[in-house]
Each structure stands twice: as C-alpha cells, then as structure tokens.
Design an enzyme around this catalytic site. Structure first.
Site, mmCIF file in Angstrom:
data_model
loop_
_atom_site.group_PDB
_atom_site.id
_atom_site.type_symbol
_atom_site.label_atom_id
_atom_site.label_comp_id
_atom_site.label_asym_id
_atom_site.label_seq_id
_atom_site.Cartn_x
_atom_site.Cartn_y
_atom_site.Cartn_z
ATOM 1 N N LYS A 142 0.873 -1.183 0.000
ATOM 2 C CA LYS A 142 0.000 0.000 0.000
ATOM 3 C C LYS A 142 0.905 1.226 0.000
ATOM 4 O O LYS A 142 1.421 1.637 1.039
ATOM 5 C CB LYS A 142 -0.923 0.012 1.204
ATOM 6 N N ARG A 144 -7.983 10.843 -8.014
ATOM 7 C CA ARG A 144 -9.178 10.175 -7.495
ATOM 8 C C ARG A 144 -10.309 11.169 -7.306
ATOM 9 O O ARG A 144 -11.478 10.840 -7.519
ATOM 10 C CB ARG A 144 -8.863 9.488 -6.153
ATOM 11 N N CYS A 154 33.902 20.117 28.408
ATOM 12 C CA CYS A 154 35.193 20.675 28.841
ATOM 13 C C CYS A 154 35.204 22.191 28.949
ATOM 14 O O CYS A 154 36.180 22.771 29.439
ATOM 15 C CB CYS A 154 36.299 20.217 27.899
#
Length: 669
Positions: free
Chosen positions: A113, A134, A394
C-alpha cells in the site's frame, strides 16, 4: 486545534467532524496537512466510534462513509468509469482473519500500500488519453499536462488496443525528497507523501520539473473496457503476492512489512483483496469502500508529541548535535522518548521551541527526528532553543561549521570525546567487544582507567572485581570479550578509529584497494586516496590529517604491542587477479535484494556481508536497478518491483544458488 474534553457527546461529534473535514480540505487543497496520518486516523476513528454509539447525532455533512476528497475540484474534471474508492483498514491479525473468513475458498492478492497519490491513467488504442486524480471518487481532476512534466517515466504509448485504464499510485521517492529538501532548505517538503500531493497541486509543473521535484508511478491494476487484464509493459508494478489461505496472507503482510525500511518509497500498509476480478466485483461496495478489499496498516512512522527539553551531547569526533527529549510516543513500531533535531540551522528555520507540539518521524533504523512543529498549538509558554557557545563537557569555546551551523569542540582531550571514542571502538561494527557495555566504559573512563583504545587490553579480571556490582562471571566475560577482539583486522580497526569523514564504506574500500596494514594507510597521500573509487578530496584530506597526528601514531604502536591485529583479513581482501579474471562478477554493476542464506552454515547472512563477498569478487554494488545494472542478485522473498524493473531493462536476475556457485568458483566462499 485543541479540543475541549469537557464538551458533551453531540458537541464532540460536531467538533471531530469539522476537524476531519478541515484536514481533508487542507491536504487536498495544498498537498500538505498539519497532522501526521496516524493522528488524523485517530480523530476519524474516534468520530466513527462516537457515531456508532449515537447515530442520531451524526451531522448531515459528516465525512464518514465518504471518499476522502477535496471540498471542490478547481480544474477540469472527468467522471471515472468505475468509482475510485477508499479502503477499510485493519490494524491487527484478527481483523485480517475476519475479512478473509468472509470469503471462504477464495484466493487473495496482497500488495504494497504505497503512501502517495492515487491516479487513473487512461489509454485509447495505445495512446495516452488522460490522467486523473481520485478526486471525489466518482469524478477526478484532470492532471494530464502536469503529469507529463513531473512523472517522466509514465508511458505515453502502450501496446494494448481498446480503452485501457491503469490505476496506481504516484509517489515521491525518499531519495528525491531528501535531495529536494537539501537543495531547497527555505521551502522543505514535510514528507514524501506531501511532496507527491503538493507537486500535482502546483500551477507550474515545468518549474517543479526543473527543481527535480519529480514523481514515480507504480501500477497496481488495469482493465480494458471494464475487464481486468495484466498491467501493460512499461509500468513499474506494485509488489504483490497471490495467497490461497489466511496464513499465507499474514505471511505476505509480514514480508512486505519486513522490506518496508529498505525501500526508496514509503508504504504505510499492505492491501489484501480478492484475487479474481469476478469475485471482487461480486463482493460489491458500500458508499465509500469495496467489500472485497481491506488495507492492513503498519505501525505509524509519524506521530505528534510534545518537545520537553534539548541537550547538546559531545560526539566522538567533537560534533555537538542537538538531542531532544519528548513525551513518550509509539511510532515506527517502538516507543520514542529521544529524537534528533539535526542541526542549529534546522531548529532556527523550522522555529522549533521547547514546549512545542512536534511531529516525530521514525523510519527503519534512522534516528527519530522532528519533522515539523505546530505553531498554532502554542500557548505562549514555549521557550527558544539556543545553541551553546561553550562545550558542555570541557568548557572550550565551540566552533561553528558548515551550512548546518553545527557546533564543534576542537579540544581533543575533551572528556566526553574520549568516552565516546572508547564506546565506538568497543562497538559491534568495530572491535565487537560484546561483553563490554557503555555503562562500564563510562565508569572506567571517569576513574581514569580507560583513557585510550589500547587501555582496554590492559584490563584484568582482578582489577574489575574491585568495582561494586561486578561479579566474577561478568569480569571474566568482559576480559575474554576484549581478548577475542584482538583479531579485528584492518577494516574494523579503521572503523574503530572514528576518522572524521571516513565511513564504514571508506574502510571497506581501502581494504579492497589493496592496503595490507594500517601503517600503509597512514603513509598514503591524499592523491593516493582520491584515486580510490568513492573517496573524495575532503575525505582523503581528513584521513591524511588524522594519521599525521602524533597521538594516533603512538596509539597504533600501543595497539600493536598488545597484540591487536591491524592487518587486512582474508575476508576483506580483493579477489586475486587470476581468480577475478574468471569471475562472472568482475567489473560488473550489481544490485542485491531479498534475504540470503549462507550455504556453509544454513544461517541467514546479512546484506552487508553479501555485499562484501561480491565486492571481493571485483563487482560494484548499487542500491537500485538501472540501465547500467548488469545483475540483480536475488535472495528469498523478493518483491515484483525490482524483478519487474530488471525484466523491463533487460537486467539478468541471478538467484542465490547461482551466486554462491560463482563465489565458490572464484575462491571467495
């Protein structure tokens, strides 16, 4: 939008419905959404659950039971011959068993998918007629001209007569997405899916193409005049399995999920559908979904959470990157509490702040990171993230380097750097001291027992037993693990040295180039190193500078004195010239895919180990199949995508039995 949890059920349903519709309109209107898919799904699931309990309260314009679609289509449209519908979703094995149980005796098809944009591509008598989105499901928006520019691989002609419709998914490859964002830091794309959708929303596809904002189309089905047929030649097919039982379906879902992280495109699930077209059609449809298909969703790779704090740890070579703590969130299959923010420039450009709601992204083994923040959810309590000016370990003043404005500590004696280098030397890819944990390395470094890599080999069980919570068995295991690591060889030693700009691949290439001893690499000039494939001028200069340091020369001598093997191992050597002459792999470009089983032991063999074997046989490896590929070396559980592309390009597919025979004849196995 923040919801009020104190509202009544009717108001909550109205709020959820309005928010889901708003998010739909944003995504389909602009190609992007402020919410990850998983959070969108959670809103829609909550709405569906409330409406199921109180159907009388569902709004008339509810988004449930409808295809996800824009409020309106702004361009020219076309009516689909068959509706393009959404799919019902499943998130566990039982839901898949229930779905398959409805269709006893049927054959199923399981496919990837893809997480992109659905398209319908229509041909008439072999010529491209149109391409449509779509859209509403019944009506799509025509994007033919846009597609011609931004999907250059889409066939313009096919050798099939009649009206043929090919359906599939347009995706933006992960590699394309990453390259685009790197080239356009001022307008990055949220994720590949948004990149795909947004590209087809753009009004100027020519400009998108020039900016390398290109897509790729994968076909999952085709029909001619309503009758199903094979996907025509020329398309990239979606990988799929045909399954005769629910157990085979579940196995296919697992196999697709197992390949997910190694793909160059996003998949968010596997589609299970009836294989026979007649059976699928007979199953029918509801208002928004076909009954003969369901989408199994894998764990989300992107979810929302809150950014709690930011730390600036010092790395083994002095880089001080931002690391953030977030509220625990389940994403990509694991619970994530720590993420990277990449670099100070990204923090600034994305305006990330402590207290923000952020989208956490996790894909495969990649360190989880913040994809974006949601400024609209701020309440004013958020705090600006300020990079440090001095080293947190440091106290040295930090340098600002590169386009990412990264902070670097240049003090080689910085305690944090020393500890990180020790941890890296003991790691699996380097000395592989399995019995030595980071907690103990940190403790021993704090006490001054471990200062350099060679100090590991001076440790004794008696010395370790002086520590609380260290038993005899643990002490012995640690010392034995350190002793066994002495045979590490040149490749692993080069990795363990943590040379700036020199990757694991660089170490491998130096061995294959014929370097026998670490001292030989140390004596190489930048010109010597640049002559090796894939070692560039910057990496070459970094290697030369590293080995020129007095402390590095002294450490190599100390490691030698303690019996550590810093010479090339046979497994990392190139094939000798006589054998290489007879090897079918010599000088060939190959792509490796699938799962492999070692013929000597019957155990699974990792992809990196297979890669090292074929490179010993003088082959060149690549990550994707192209016209320049000679062989696709295919193990088990290979999807149809790469083999289909190999067939289309005329690339020879070599199965693992034949590969093992070649390697044995060449003397590699």
């Amino acid at each position: 939008m923040t919801f009020n949890r104190g509202v009544n059920i009717g108001e909550r349903i109205a709020e959820l419905a309005a928010e889901v519709k708003r998010l739909n309109d944003l995504y389909y209107g602009t190609g992007d959404s402020p919410l990850p898919d998983a959070d969108y799904d959670a809103l829609k699931d909550e709405l569906a659950a409330l409406v199921a309990e109180h159907p009388e309260l569902e709004p008339a314009d509810s988004p449930l039971g409808k295809v996800n679609a824009p409020a309106e289509l702004t361009g020219p449209t076309v009516r689909h011959a068959r509706p393009m519908l959404s799919l019902a979703k499943a998130t566990d094995e039982e839901q898949i068993r229930t779905f398959c149980g409805r269709f006893g005796g049927q054959v199923f098809r399981v496919s990837e998918k893809l997480d992109g944009l659905s398209l319908s591509v229509v041909y008439v008598d072999g010529s491209l007629d149109y391409v449509a989105t779509r859209g509403t499901g019944a009506v799509g928006e025509l994007v033919t001209e846009k597609v011609r520019h931004v999907i250059p691989g889409l066939p313009v002609e096919i050798e099939v007569p009649g009206r043929v419709e090919v359906r599939g998914e347009a995706v933006m490859l992960r590699s394309v997405w990453a390259a685009y964002n790197e080239a356009h830091p001022d307008r990055t794309l949220t994720n590949p899916r948004s990149g795909a959708a947004g590209t087809l929303v753009l009004k100027d596809p020519v400009a998108a193409a020039k900016a390398e904002r290109l897509l790729r189309f994968f076909a999952f089905g085709a029909d001619r005049d309503g009758v199903a047929l094979e996907v025509p030649a020329g398309f990239d097919p979606v990988a799929q399995y045909v399954c005769a039982s629910v157990e085979e379906v579940l196995t296919a879902i697992d196999e697709i999920g197992g390949r997910r992280d190694g793909l160059d495109y996003d998949i968010d699930g596997a589609v299970v559908r009836l294989h026979e077209p007649a059976a699928f059609d007979a199953a029918g449809f509801n208002s928004a979904e076909p009954r003969g298909a369901i989408a199994f969703k894998y764990p989300p790779e992107e979810k929302l959470t809150k950014l709690l704090s930011v730390e600036w740890p010092v790395g083994k070579i002095g880089r001080v990157p931002p690391r953030a703590r977030v509220e625990p969130v389940f994403v990509g299959g694991v619970t994530v509490e720590n993420i990277t923010l990449h670099n100070p420039r990204l923090i600034r450009e994305r305006d990330l702040r402590i207290g923000d709601t952020v989208a956490v992204v996790r894909r495969g083994d990649v360190i989880p990171f913040a994809g974006r923040s949601l400024p609209e959810r701020r309440d004013g309590s958020e705090v600006e993230i300020v990079p440090p000016a001095h080293c947190p370990s440091c106290g040295s003043e930090l340098e600002v380097r590169g386009t990412g404005e990264e902070r670097w500590c240049v003090n080689l004696q910085c305690p944090a750097q020393v500890t990180r280098r020790l941890m890296h030397w003991a790691s699996r890819q380097a000395a592989d001291m399995e019995g030595v944990g980071d907690v103990w390395i940190e403790k021993l470094a704090e006490d001054g027992v471990l200062k350099r890599r060679s100090d590991f080999y001076d440790l004794t069980a008696e010395q370790l037993l002086g520590y609380e919570r260290m038993g005899e068995v643990s002490a012995k295991n640690m010392v034995d693990s350190i002793a066994s690591s002495k045979g590490m060889g040149l490749r692993r030693a080069l990795i363990g040295m943590a040379i700036p700009m020199a990757s694991e691949g660089t170490a491998k290439r130096l061995c294959l180039a014929g370097y026998e001893r670490i001292e030989d690499v140390a004596a190489a000039t930048a010109e010597d190193l640049v002559a090796i494939r894939d070692i560039g001028p910057k990496a070459a200069a970094s290697i030369v500078d590293f080995f020129a340091r007095t402390d590095v020369k002294e450490e190599i001598a100390r490691l030698r004195e303690r019996g550590v093997n810093l010479d090339v191992l046979d497994e990392d050597r190139p094939l000798d010239a006589a054998a290489a002459h007879d090897s079918p792999l010599k000088g060939r470009s190959v792509v490796i895919t699938g799962a492999f089983t070692d013929p000597r032991s019957g155990a699974k063999i990792s992809r990196p180990d297979v890669t090292r074997l074929v490179e010993q046989a003088a082959a060149t490896t690549a990550s994707s199949v192209s016209a320049n590929t000679d062989y696709l070396l295919a193990g088990e559980n290979v999807g149809a995508s790469k083999t289909g592309k190999a067939d289309k390009l005329g690339v020879t597919v070599v199965r693992q039995d034949e590969l093992w025979q070649w390697l044995a004849e060449a003397g590699v196995l």
